[in-house]
Structures are given as structure tokens and as C-alpha cells.
Design a protein around this motif. Structure first.
Motif, PDB file in Angstrom:
ATOM      1  N   HIS A  32       0.851  -1.335  -0.122  1.00  0.00           N
ATOM      2  CA  HIS A  32       0.212   0.213   0.108  1.00  0.00           C
ATOM      3  C   HIS A  32       0.703   1.151   0.075  1.00  0.00           C
ATOM      4  N   SER A  33       2.079   1.176   0.010  1.00  0.00           N
ATOM      5  CA  SER A  33       3.083   2.106  -0.004  1.00  0.00           C
ATOM      6  C   SER A  33       2.903   3.187  -1.269  1.00  0.00           C
ATOM      7  N   LYS A  34       2.737   2.661  -2.499  1.00  0.00           N
ATOM      8  CA  LYS A  34       3.061   3.525  -3.460  1.00  0.00           C
ATOM      9  C   LYS A  34       2.022   3.193  -4.767  1.00  0.00           C
ATOM     10  N   LYS A  35       1.686   1.925  -4.694  1.00  0.00           N
ATOM     11  CA  LYS A  35       1.491   1.465  -6.201  1.00  0.00           C
ATOM     12  C   LYS A  35      -0.033   1.688  -6.500  1.00  0.00           C
ATOM     13  N   PHE A  36      -0.916   2.510  -5.703  1.00  0.00           N
ATOM     14  CA  PHE A  36      -2.296   2.471  -6.267  1.00  0.00           C
ATOM     15  C   PHE A  36      -2.672   3.913  -6.612  1.00  0.00           C
ATOM     16  N   PRO A  37      -3.718   4.165  -7.372  1.00  0.00           N
ATOM     17  CA  PRO A  37      -4.637   3.035  -8.206  1.00  0.00           C
ATOM     18  C   PRO A  37      -3.911   2.473  -9.032  1.00  0.00           C
ATOM     19  N   HIS A  38      -4.395   1.073  -9.592  1.00  0.00           N
ATOM     20  CA  HIS A  38      -3.728   0.159 -10.535  1.00  0.00           C
ATOM     21  C   HIS A  38      -4.072   0.594 -12.055  1.00  0.00           C
TER      22      HIS A  38
END
Lengths: 277, 384
Positions: free
Chosen positions: A14-20
Motif C-alpha cells: 500500500h506504499s505507492k502503487k495505487f490506483p492500479h
């Protein structure tokens, strides 16, 4: 619901990669969900898993999950995975590929990985098209279907991924569609526990690039089509050849227990060392 | 007497250049080899296939092609192994995409390319030095790389150890260029004492996993690299990434990342630059050569000195990053330099770039699959 949320917190980064990056209606997220449920139900520690992927939409899956993840070059995910598995056979190496990855550019690697029977779990996310590149035909685009590079319809016969892998000597080959969440969970879990090379083909819809050009009016239509046409492989075999063309056989195609390459390697090494002593 | 010699550790060996590479690799701690056989590099794979499986954790695997070979090597290196592969011209061309991948993901590995005459299938058993610029610029995009070469069998061993040390130290693929003559020369080599040998292994993280950043910048520009499965979970990608390894296209992050890639090699330039200066002190003419041509040149220097001409040899063992300072020194010192090589001028191009009008740069090129003899070099020097 609470349990699902809990799983997400456990396994996603959940650190950086959303939204996908996936489009609305894409099946890739369903596959990722199934993979996480399977890993969780088998109780495999996150540190023991290496998730290797190729290029394209399916190649973006690893970045979201909190495993050891490697996003490789187009079509070569299996070669990286082979190196990782042989370097450390203790690791659970899972390979995620698209149909272009697995059968077009990486076809050679797939048949050799299956022939070697090296202990990898391979998930092929088959959406019958090059999604991220913009909807060109792949080697699994069905005969007659339209894409940006087959504007007059696909003239070549498509690959049957499960049959190819089976013929090359894989230990476990199965197929499911993303409309069959339970079957998918079961197939992936079985594959993860199976020794030797195992492959699960997952039929996942790409409405953005494939559906729009091929008579599916909406994403929902594609899902309905999948639901209607998926039949268990036992039933499929009883159908007439004309009927078979319309249906998707799902379930287990091959399940055998030949020794994986890494076990064979370690046995031979023990033998050599024993002889030297 | 017999028992005594049996007890005595073997320190000398009669070996092929290719076999010396294997000796060097094993001394450096290599325990993984994946590759695809191609002439004239095959002896490396064959020797590895014999030597690795009996080792405690040695792995040898013959892959289905060169692309797969380098892919498996990258995978193994990520899983903590010291891994290598070897190939020749056409195989080297196939490997280019994965060399770029190893550069951007900073995966240490050693790739030996025994050059053969090309292009394409060319002359499989004839020597050439035609892959020098391919080693530097073969893959797409801008990136630094370390390219080494060896001129005799003993050097094959030494430079392989050096290649492993550099790759581990700087987290980068290192390419060792050999030519067919060096790879297939059989001569006596001295095996160094493993206990006295300088062997470097990659730095492992000491911080707890949640603090670890796989591509963090620090003084050296090289971050610690734990093997996959050791508790440090991170993302490896061929996409341009940030310090955490996540893909990024933000100009600031991209610039920072690319600059670090270059800096980590640049700032240790003097560590990486390896050359032999042979009779260079008072030289008025300097030959700049590498590989088997350097060997011919060494004899040519002796012959010229006998005739009273002040000739020296600068033998390049590091080709890239190009050893500019030392070459520049010779260019300032000499009235002319000669760059003989078995291609149409791939290193003389670099020399001319450095020269920039300082002195006269002569070239001697041969691309017919024949080696350059000492006599030819001598003749060229005398002609001026």
C-alpha cells in the motif's frame, strides 16, 4: 467482507502503487485475488514466494503484491524463473504471463520449461490479445477474430495453451475462466502444491481491446459469454467437434507426478559426491 | 617422492584460455552457470558442466538459447548466486536486451564473449575483435558498463576474477572480451593461492527489512543487495524505477536514478581502469592494443627497440569505461601512436576522440580472420 479486507492489507503493497493500471472490467485483478487466496490458504510465507512476470498488463501484477517480485523482459519470465528456482530450490516460484508472453515471443521458453519439468507454477492470463500494446493479435487470438493487426479477421489458427503444454510434458495443466472463482482457487492451489512444472491457463476478458472489436457490446457481455460457454473438460470431451468449437474446456487436463528438475539435480549431485567419497 | 608431489597443491596447469576463464570464475566464487553452446566459447560451458555439479551448491544448466541463458543467470544472481555465462558473436547479439535489463536492475553477473569474425554467422573459428563497440553500446538506451579484455591465458584467469569483483562491487554486469586466439591458446598458467586472492562479494543489508531500500543512493551509489527469499521483499523491474524499485516516470526521480547509475562507475574510475604500460617511460611511439594483438605488439616493441627505436606498448585490459587519462598521457608524450586491431577501428575511434589533435594516430586494421603479426606492426611503425 471483513476477511477480504484483511487479506488485502496483508498481501498488497500500500506504499505507492495505487490506483492500479487495469481497465474497468479487466479480469487480471480477479486472478490476483485468487492467487492471494490460494497462497493464504496454503499458508506459504511471503518471504518464500518469488513472483516473476513478463511484460504487458499481466506483467504489472507483481508490483502490487508484497512478495519478492521480478518484472522481467517480454516473453522471458520463465528463463529468469528457471535461474531463481535452480539457484534456490526452496523458493516457491510463481510465473505470471500473458498469452503473448507465454506463447508468442516466449513460446520456446514455455515448451522447454515444460520439457525440463522444472518446479515452477505458471499462470497464463489469456485474454486473446495484446492489451497494453493496443489490441494487436496474439498467437491465441481465435481464428476469424478482429484486432488492430487483423482488420480483416485472424487468418491463422490459434494456439491451445493447455494442449501445447501438455504435449511438452508438464506435470500439471489446468484451465479456468475468471468467472469461476472457486475453480480458479482450486486449480491454483493444486498447482502451487504440485511438484514439477505446472501451468494454469486463465481465460480473462479484455473488453477494451478485444471485446469492443469482436461483437461483445460490454464487459458484462464478455463475462456472460464466459459463464455460458465454460464447461468441465469431462463434459467437453463428449461434445461433437462443432459444439466443442464454441465451448471452453475447464478443469484439469494433466496431473502426473514426474520428478521435477531441481529434485533430479540434487539426486545426481548426491550421487556424484557419494562416488567421490 | 610420488606421495610428496601428490600432497603438493597444484599451482601450475596447462590450460586453454577458455579453461583458464573457468578456473578464474571458480576461484572468484562462481557457482552458477547457464548458457548455450557456441563456437569458440564452448569449452567454457563444457568445463563448467564438469566442474559445477560435484560442488556443494554448484549449478550448471544448458538453456534453450542465449537469451534464456542470460535470463537464468540474472535470476540466479537475484537469488544470491555469483553467476556467469559465456557466448560468442551471434549469441552476444541475442543477449543484448538482457544486458540492458541487468544494467538497469543493477544485477551483478559476468558475461564472457569470445569474439569471432562477423557480422552474422561470419567465420565461426576465426579470430576478430569486432564486438568492442557492441559490448559498449549494443543494448538500447544510455547506460554505463564495464568491459574488460584479456590477452593471454594467465590473464584470462586474472581478468575473470577481476570481472567478478567489479560486478559484485558495483552491482553491474561485466563483459569480458576474448578473441578466438586467446581462448584457444594452450599454455602454462599459475593458479593463485585462493587464500591470498582478493575476492569481493556483494554487500548485504544490515538494517531491518522494513527500512531497506533496494536502490537507495548513498556515498558509493551502490546499495546493498539481499538474495530473493531472505526476508527483504522488494520489486525488481526493467522499467525506470525509484529508490524503492517501483516504476516511475517522474523527471526528477528518473534523472536521479540515471545519474546514480553513471556516477557509481564514474567515481571509481581509477579502481576500474586497468592497463599495462610496457616500455612506455621513454617511448616516442606508442602502440595501443588489447587482446591477442597486444601480444603481437609486445614482440614488435622488442624488435623495434633492438633496432634502436623508442617504442612502447600500452596494453588495455579495461576497454570501457575507456581509460582516458592514461591514454591521454601517452598521446601527449609521443610523436605518434599506432592502434592495431582486428576490426575497422573500434578502439582507435576512442583514441582519436581522446586525442583531439594532440598527436598523430595511426591505425592498422585487419578483418580477414587472420591475426596481426609482430612483423606487420613493426613495418607499420617504421613507415610512420
Amino acid at each position: 467482507m471483513a476477511q477480504v479486507t484483511q487479506l488485502i492489507h496483508d498481501y498488497l503493497r500500500h506504499s505507492k502503487k495505487f490506483p492500479h493500471v487495469f481497465c474497468p472490467g479487466c479480469g487480471h485483478g480477479i486472478v490476483l485475488g485468487s492467487l492471494i487466496r490460494s497462497v493464504h490458504s496454503l499458508g506459504i510465507p511471503k518471504d518464500d514466494i518469488v513472483l516473476v512476470a513478463g511484460i504487458g498488463c499481466s506483467g504489472r501484477i507483481p508490483v502490487y503484491v508484497d512478495f519478492n517480485t521480478v518484472h522481467t523482459t517480454h516473453g522471458r519470465a520463465l528463463t529468469f524463473a528457471t535461474g531463481i528456482k535452480l539457484a534456490n530450490p526452496r523458493l516457491k516460484v510463481i510465473v505470471v504471463m500473458g498469452d503473448g508472453d507465454a506463447l508468442s515471443i516466449g513460446g520456446n521458453h514455455l515448451i522447454h520449461a515444460a520439457r525440463r519439468n522444472i518446479g515452477l507454477t505458471t499462470l497464463v492470463l489469456n485474454n486473446h490479445i495484446y492489451g497494453m500494446t493496443g489490441g494487436q493479435s496474439s498467437s491465441t487470438t481465435p481464428f476469424g477474430c478482429y484486432s488492430t493487426t487483423t482488420p480483416f479477421g485472424q487468418m491463422e489458427k490459434e494456439f491451445d495453451i493447455a494442449e501445447v503444454t501438455k504435449a511438452c510434458g508438464a506435470n500439471f495443466v489446468a484451465r479456468a475462466t475468471v468467472m469461476q472463482a472457486n475453480l480458479m482457487d482450486r486449480m491454483i492451489s493444486t498447482a502451487l502444491e504440485h511438484p514439477g512444472f505446472n501451468l494454469v491457463e486463465l481465460i480473462t476478458p479484455c473488453h477494451t481491446q478485444f471485446g469492443r472489436k469482436n461483437k461483445y457490446k460490454s464487459t458484462v457481455d464478455m463475462y456472460k459469454w464466459l459463464k455460458k460457454n465454460a464447461v468441465p473438460v469431462e463434459k467437453y470431451q463428449d461434445l461433437s467437434p462443432e459444439k466443442q468449437k464454441e465451448k471452453i474446456a475447464t478443469g484439469i487436463f494433466v496431473q502426473k507426478d514426474c520428478m521435477g528438475l531441481e529434485q533430479r539435480y540434487s539426486e545426481i549431485r548426491q550421487k556424484i559426491i557419494g562416488e567421490a567419497k | 617422492m610420488a606421495t610428496k608431489s601428490k600432497k603438493k597443491k597444484q599451482t601450475e596447469k596447462f590450460a586453454l584460455g577458455n579453461e583458464a576463464v573457468v578456473e578464474g570464475a571458480l576461484l572468484a566464487g562462481c557457482n552458477f552457470y547457464a548458457g548455450y553452446p557456441i563456437t569458440p566459447s564452448t569449452e567454457i560451458a563444457e568445463e563448467m558442466a564438469r566442474r559445477l555439479p560435484p560442488m556443494e551448491d554448484g549449478v550448471f544448466i544448458q538453456m534453450e538459447d542465449e537469451i534464456a541463458g542470460l535470463g537464468a543467470v540474472i535470476g540466479a544472481s537475484l537469488a544470491g548466486r555469483k553467476a556467469m555465462t559465456a557466448t560468442s558473436g551471434p549469441g552476444f547479439s541475442l543477449m543484448q536486451e538482457h544486458i540492458g535489463y541487468a544494467c538497469i536492475t543493477e544485477v551483478p553477473l559476468v558475461l564472457v564473449n569470445v569474439m569471432r569474425a562477423g557480422p552474422s554467422t561470419g567465420m565461426p573459428t576465426s579470430p576478430a575483435q569486432g564486438d568492442v563497440q557492441q559490448a559498449r553500446w549494443g543494448t538500447h538506451g544510455d547506460h554505463p558498463i564495464i568491459v574488460l579484455s584479456a590477452g593471454d591465458v594467465q590473464e584470462c584467469l586474472e581478468m575473470t576474477v577481476t570481472a567478478f569483483n567489479f560486478s559484485e562491487k558495483y552491482r553491474t554486469p561485466v563483459i569480458l572480451l576474448l578473441d578466438e586466439v586467446t581462448a584457444h591458446t594452450r599454455e602454462k598458467i599459475t593458479l593463485p593461492d585462493p587464500e591470498e586472492l582478493y575476492v569481493y562479494s556483494r554487500m548485504l543489508p544490515s538494517m531491518p527489512p522494513e527500512w531497506y531500500m533496494p536502490f537507495e543512493d548513498n556515498m558509493r551509489g551502490v546499495s546493498a543487495m539481499p538474495p530473493l527469499g531472505s526476508g527483504y521483499r522488494y520489486h525488481v523491474t526493467g522499467l525506470t524505477h525509484d529508490d524503492h524499485g517501483y516504476p516511475t516516470s517522474k523527471p526528477k526521480e528518473v534523472e536521479h536514478f540515471m545519474n546514480r547509475l553513471f556516477r557509481k562507475i564514474d567515481q571509481f574510475f581509477y579502481d576500474i581502469q586497468i592497463v599495462d604500460e610496457i616500455r612506455c617511460d621513454d617511448a616516442e611511439v606508442c602502440i595501443i592494443a588489447y587482446g591477442c594483438v597486444a601480444r603481437s605488439a609486445e614482440l614488435a616493441v622488442d624488435m623495434a627497440r633492438e633496432q634502436g627505436e623508442k617504442v612502447g606498448l600500452l596494453k588495455l585490459k579495461t576497454l570501457f569505461p575507456f581509460p582516458r587519462p592514461i591514454v591521454e598521457k601517452m598521446l601527449r608524450q609521443c610523436s605518434s601512436v599506432l592502434v592495431p586491431e582486428m576490426n575497422m577501428g573500434q578502439i582507435s575511434r576512442e583514441v582519436k576522440r581522446v586525442n583531439n589533435g594532440l598527436t598523430k594516430v595511426n591505425t592498422l586494421n585487419r578483418i580477414d580472420g587472420q591475426i596481426i603479426t609482430p612483423g606487420e606492426i613493426l613495418k607499420k611503425i617504421q613507415k610512420g
